[in-house]
Structure formats: structure tokens, C-alpha cells
Design an enzyme around this catalytic site. Structure first.
Site, PDB file in Angstrom:
ATOM      1  N   LYS A 102       0.881  -1.177   0.000  1.00 46.78           N
ATOM      2  CA  LYS A 102       0.000   0.000   0.000  1.00 46.78           C
ATOM      3  C   LYS A 102       0.910   1.217   0.000  1.00 46.78           C
ATOM      4  CE  LYS A 102      -3.682   2.315   2.545  1.00 46.78           C
ATOM      5  NZ  LYS A 102      -2.984   3.459   3.181  1.00 46.78           N
ATOM      6  N   GLY A 163      -7.910  10.087   8.944  1.00 40.72           N
ATOM      7  CA  GLY A 163      -8.258  10.299  10.345  1.00 40.72           C
ATOM      8  C   GLY A 163      -9.237  11.412  10.610  1.00 40.72           C
ATOM      9  N   ALA A 190      -9.226   6.174   3.695  1.00 35.88           N
ATOM     10  CA  ALA A 190      -9.073   7.400   4.501  1.00 35.88           C
ATOM     11  C   ALA A 190     -10.347   8.226   4.578  1.00 35.88           C
ATOM     12  CB  ALA A 190      -7.934   8.283   3.980  1.00 35.88           C
ATOM     13  N   GLY A 191     -10.579   8.757   5.780  1.00 35.72           N
ATOM     14  CA  GLY A 191     -11.689   9.673   6.014  1.00 35.72           C
ATOM     15  C   GLY A 191     -12.988   9.030   6.433  1.00 35.72           C
ATOM     16  N   ASN A 212      -9.612   2.191   9.679  1.00 34.16           N
ATOM     17  CA  ASN A 212      -8.713   1.992  10.810  1.00 34.16           C
ATOM     18  C   ASN A 212      -9.167   2.852  11.990  1.00 34.16           C
ATOM     19  OD1 ASN A 212      -5.076   1.826  11.256  1.00 34.16           O
ATOM     20  ND2 ASN A 212      -6.715   1.395  12.657  1.00 34.16           N
ATOM     21  N   SER A 213      -8.960   4.167  11.893  1.00 35.98           N
ATOM     22  CA  SER A 213      -9.251   5.067  13.011  1.00 35.98           C
ATOM     23  C   SER A 213     -10.685   4.948  13.505  1.00 35.98           C
ATOM     24  CB  SER A 213      -8.979   6.522  12.603  1.00 35.98           C
ATOM     25  OG  SER A 213      -7.635   6.696  12.238  1.00 35.98           O
TER      26      SER A 213
END
Length: 266
Positions: A102, A163, A190-191, A212-213
Site C-alpha cells: 500500500k 483520520g 481514509a476519512g 482503521n481510526s
């Protein structure tokens, strides 16, 4: 296992789940392990820099990942140049025994936006070296074309900054990318902040979502991971079934033909 409506083929391999999950930021290794299990994800991103797999703590982490039987997707998180990313990618291939990478090359520290020039440069070199590049990018059509020209087969446009939890900031751009590359694997990266964001991404026709976050930093990562699993499956099933188009005017769901005249409006 909660399975999706169809098989997910990516990087020459086949999976049941279209949810990818990260391994950073969890309160503890035990919670990380349970969250990954709960998500039903079969692809887990790991960072050589974060984990330091040659150290005791890193070895413990790596043992957990191996025990889960998942596909490992190393990332170049924290890199700011093509040279740096290529070095980390090669080290990751040796450590994790995979040609998948990645690719993240950050160009702006404020919003962690990827550097398009360095990302494209790194992609060219990594593809030549036999890597399967999962390229992290902004939702930009020109950058996408350049990456594809460089040999990239898997694009990972952001929904919004890493994040931020802002979800899909520009659905129009994401839809345009999907329409421009109907045969490529496209994954939102992301986001994503909530399960409904993941569902919307899948309804746009994206092949998968990486989170993830949103899971690791939630009050209950294990339950949140399950919620995302269900959302991704629901979005994919809805997309395959055919989403109802929006209409300008109302349309009755019950026909008026045969309705008693006193129930009709005159």
C-alpha cells in the site's frame, strides 16, 4: 463468517470480505485481535515503521497477525519521498513475504494529502520491481490516469483526509473515478468515520473500503468493526441489486387503479 454478495478479487487473490482493516491505534493488541475477527476482514494493513517487527513488541504483534490467517498488506506510512517509500516497500517485502504494498507518499503534513508526483514516481519503480501497488491518492481523475499509465491496477482514493472522519467529502469525484475505471479495483481509503460512510462508498460501486481510526478509536472497537462489516455488505448488495434513482416528483408506491372512488382525490 458474514459473507458479501459476491467474491472480491484483488491482486490475483480472492476473498469473501470487501472490508480491509488497519492494525494501528488500538488500545491493546488483544482488542486489535478481537476487532479484526469481528470485522470479518481478510486483508489487514500493517506498517513496518510502526510495528518494528524485529523488536520484541513487534514480534508479538506479528504473531497475532499470523494467527488470524489474514492477507497482510504492508504500507509505506510516514514516507515523504519516492525513494523513502521504495526502500520501505522492499524491506516490507522481505519481512512480510508479500509483493503487495500500500503505497503512501505524503506531500502535505497538514492534511496528509499524498504527493502526486512522488507517488507516481514510486509506482513506476515498484511495478517494474514486481510489486502489486495499492496506490493511496486523492479523488483526482488526472492522478488516477497517471497511476494507471505507470502500471497501477489498484487505486485507493481518499474519501476525505486521513483520520478526519469526514466521510465522502466529494461523492461526485468518487463516482467519476468509478465510471472512468470500471474494470479496475477501486477502494476507498481514509476519512471514513461511520458505517454509513462505508455503505455509501459501496453503493457508488467501489470494490472495497479500508478503515482503521473509525474502529480503533471508537469506544467499542469490536462492536464497531462488526458494524462496518455489515455496512459494507449491505452497500455492496444494494449496488448489485440496483439502487433506485432519485426522482424530482413523488410517485405512488400503491397504484390507484381499482381503488374505490371515495379514496381517490379529485
Amino acid at each position: 463468517m458474514q459473507k458479501c454478495s459476491d467474491k472480491f478479487k484483488i491482486g490475483g487473490k480472492e476473498f469473501d470480505s470487501r472490508l480491509l482493516i488497519g492494525s494501528a491505534l488500538y488500545p491493546s493488541p488483544a482488542i486489535m485481535e478481537e476487532a479484526i475477527k469481528s470485522s470479518n476482514a481478510q486483508i489487514v494493513t500493517v506498517s513496518l515503521r510502526r510495528q518494528g517487527v524485529n523488536k520484541d513488541a513487534g514480534e508479538s504483534f506479528w504473531n497475532i497477525i499470523r494467527s488470524l490467517g489474514v492477507e497482510v498488506l504492508p504500507n509505506t506510512a510516514g514516507c515523504h519521498s519516492a525513494k523513502e517509500a521504495i526502500t520501505i516497500a522492499k524491506m516490507s517485502r522481505e519481512v512480510f513475504q508479500t509483493d503487495w504494498i500500500k503505497l503512501e507518499v505524503i506531500g502535505n503534513q497538514y492534511n496528509l494529502q499524498p504527493d502526486p508526483y512522488e507517488t507516481i514516481s514510486a509506482t513506476k519503480e515498484l511495478v517494474k520491481d514486481g510489486f502489486e501497488v495499492f496506490a493511496y491518492m486523492i479523488d483526482d481523475l488526472v492522478m488516477a490516469h497517471r497511476l494507471v499509465d505507470a502500471g497501477c491496477k489498484i487505486l485507493m482514493p481518499w474519501g476525505s483526509p486521513i483520520g478526519s472522519g469526514r466521510g465522502l467529502a466529494n461523492p461526485y469525484n468518487l463516482k467519476t473515478l468509478r465510471e472512468a475505471f470500471p474494470k479496475l479495483n477501486l477502494i476507498i481509503d481514509a476519512g471514513i468515520g461511520r458505517p454509513s460512510d462505508a455503505l455509501k462508498a459501496m453503493e457508488l460501486g467501489y470494490d472495497g473500503v479500508l478503515i482503521n481510526s473509525a474502529v480503533a478509536l471508537s469506544k467499542d472497537p469490536v462492536s464497531m468493526a462488526k458494524a462496518f462489516s455489515l455496512a459494507v455488505n449491505a452497500g455492496r448488495m444494494g449496488y448489485k441489486a440496483g439502487i433506485m434513482p432519485k426522482r424530482e416528483l413523488a410517485s405512488p408506491s400503491t397504484p390507484v387503479v381499482g381503488t374505490p372512488f371515495w379514496h381517490q382525490n379529485f
